[in-house]
Enzyme design. Structure first.
Site, short mmCIF file in Angstrom:
data_model
loop_
_atom_site.label_atom_id
_atom_site.label_comp_id
_atom_site.label_asym_id
_atom_site.label_seq_id
_atom_site.Cartn_x
_atom_site.Cartn_y
_atom_site.Cartn_z
N THR A 3 -59.71 71.84 25.36
CA THR A 3 -59.75 70.81 26.40
C THR A 3 -61.17 70.63 26.91
OG1 THR A 3 -59.04 70.26 28.65
CG2 THR A 3 -59.14 72.59 28.09
N TYR A 52 -56.99 76.92 34.06
CA TYR A 52 -56.59 76.26 32.81
C TYR A 52 -57.81 76.13 31.90
CZ TYR A 52 -55.56 72.43 29.63
OH TYR A 52 -55.43 71.65 28.51
#
Length: 328
Positions: free
Chosen positions: A118, A142
């Protein structure tokens, strides 16, 4: 005999689209999923093996049964807000499970991994088109956990010859143009499906989280890529590894960011319906503006996105949302 590819999280949104792309490219996608957030109904293109990445014995069994030529690793916890509130859950689940998977793959002699990372690994770096050379400064658990997995892939590459292609990208949108699969999460947190469900009256008004960001209209700016284009890149990444090319990181994006208000306006134009909205406070961990370039993927992988136009992504998603067979 067609080669098998183990797809972790293959019952989820991106994973199921990857399974279709792999099937069309001549592979047999083996979906490995615990169905905690995935959908059994989305597994249409190869076998489903239910299991959890924390279960090493189950992983060993699946590797022994199918002898995959590669792993596509999508399975992960991915809610930014939750990762801010409960970082231990993200570090424990994402990182430990990835380590389990990597060790199982190496022991099975499966040394090619395509990893869904990501651009959240970059943190909040406004006014910059993020690319593979941008410093990674994650601001939530995350993004931090995904960066840690990238580090693991690098380290096991040096020590065990593990080959990897890592894709960093932001907001994925749209649905399979043929309508076989689409986007659905429980809970749903992604802007476009939330907006389309609000338009259709399937949920309350869309909440705009923060209207005082230092952007052109005060709302967050994000880059969007069509899910079909995204998984096409993953197949190209697999072929890159099969051709014996070195481990590589690729960013995937349009290089253009759209604000929340701009996405809302585009949805009004596509659906010809008003979007009910309410104003909300900022969410912890949300960056103001995140835009990703994809020059390396275009030049080295030969990636040619076909559907990553905002109106096309919304139209494909809207078509699927209107026709989807299973509900929340």
């Amino acid at each position: 005999m067609k080669p098998h590819v183990l797809v972790t999280g293959g019952a989820g949104y991106i994973g199921s689209h990857a399974c279709k792309a792999l099937s069309e490219a001549g592979y047999v996608p083996v979906c490995f999923d615990n169905l905690s957030t995935g959908w059994r109904e989305a597994v249409k293109f190869g076998p489903l093996e239910e299991g959890d990445l924390a279960d090493r014995a189950r992983l060993d069994e699946v590797f022994a049964t199918y002898r995959p030529v590669a792993v596509m690793h999508f399975a992960a916890l991915s809610l930014v807000g939750e990762s801010m509130q409960n970082p231990s859950k993200y570090w424990r689940t994402n990182v430990n499970c990835a380590l389990n998977l990597i060790e199982a793959a190496i022991d099975a002699g499966c040394l090619n991994v395509v990893f869904s990372s990501t651009c959240a690994t970059y943190g909040d770096q406004d006014g910059v088109v993020l690319d593979e050379n941008t410093e990674q400064r994650p601001i939530n658990a995350y993004g931090g956990s995904k960066r840690a997995i990238e580090d693991m892939l690098r380290d096991f590459g040096a020590s065990h010859g593990l080959n990897s292609v890592i894709f960093r990208y932001f907001n994925v949108a749209g649905a399979d143009p043929a309508g076989d699969i689409g986007e659905q999460h429980v809970p749903e947190t992604h802007l476009i499906p939330l907006m389309l469900d609000a338009i259709a009256g399937k949920r309350p008004a869309l909440t705009v989280f923060g209207s005082d960001y230092p952007t052109r209209d005060g709302t967050c700016i994000r880059d969007y890529v069509h899910v079909s284009d995204l998984v096409d890149a993953h197949v190209l990444g697999l072929k890159w590894l099969e051709a014996g090319k070195p481990s590589r990181v690729f960013c995937l994006g349009s290089g253009n960011g759209f604000s929340v208000r701009e996405v809302i306006e585009a949805s009004r134009a596509v659906t010809n319906r008003e979007v009910p909205i309410v104003e909300g406070a900022r969410r912890p961990g949300d960056a103001a503006s995140l835009v990703s370039g994809s020059r390396r993927a275009l030049e080295e992988l030969g990636w040619q996105p076909q559907r990553s136009d905002l109106s096309v992504m919304i139209a494909d998603a809207w078509r699927w949302h209107q026709a989807k067979e299973y509900e929340y």
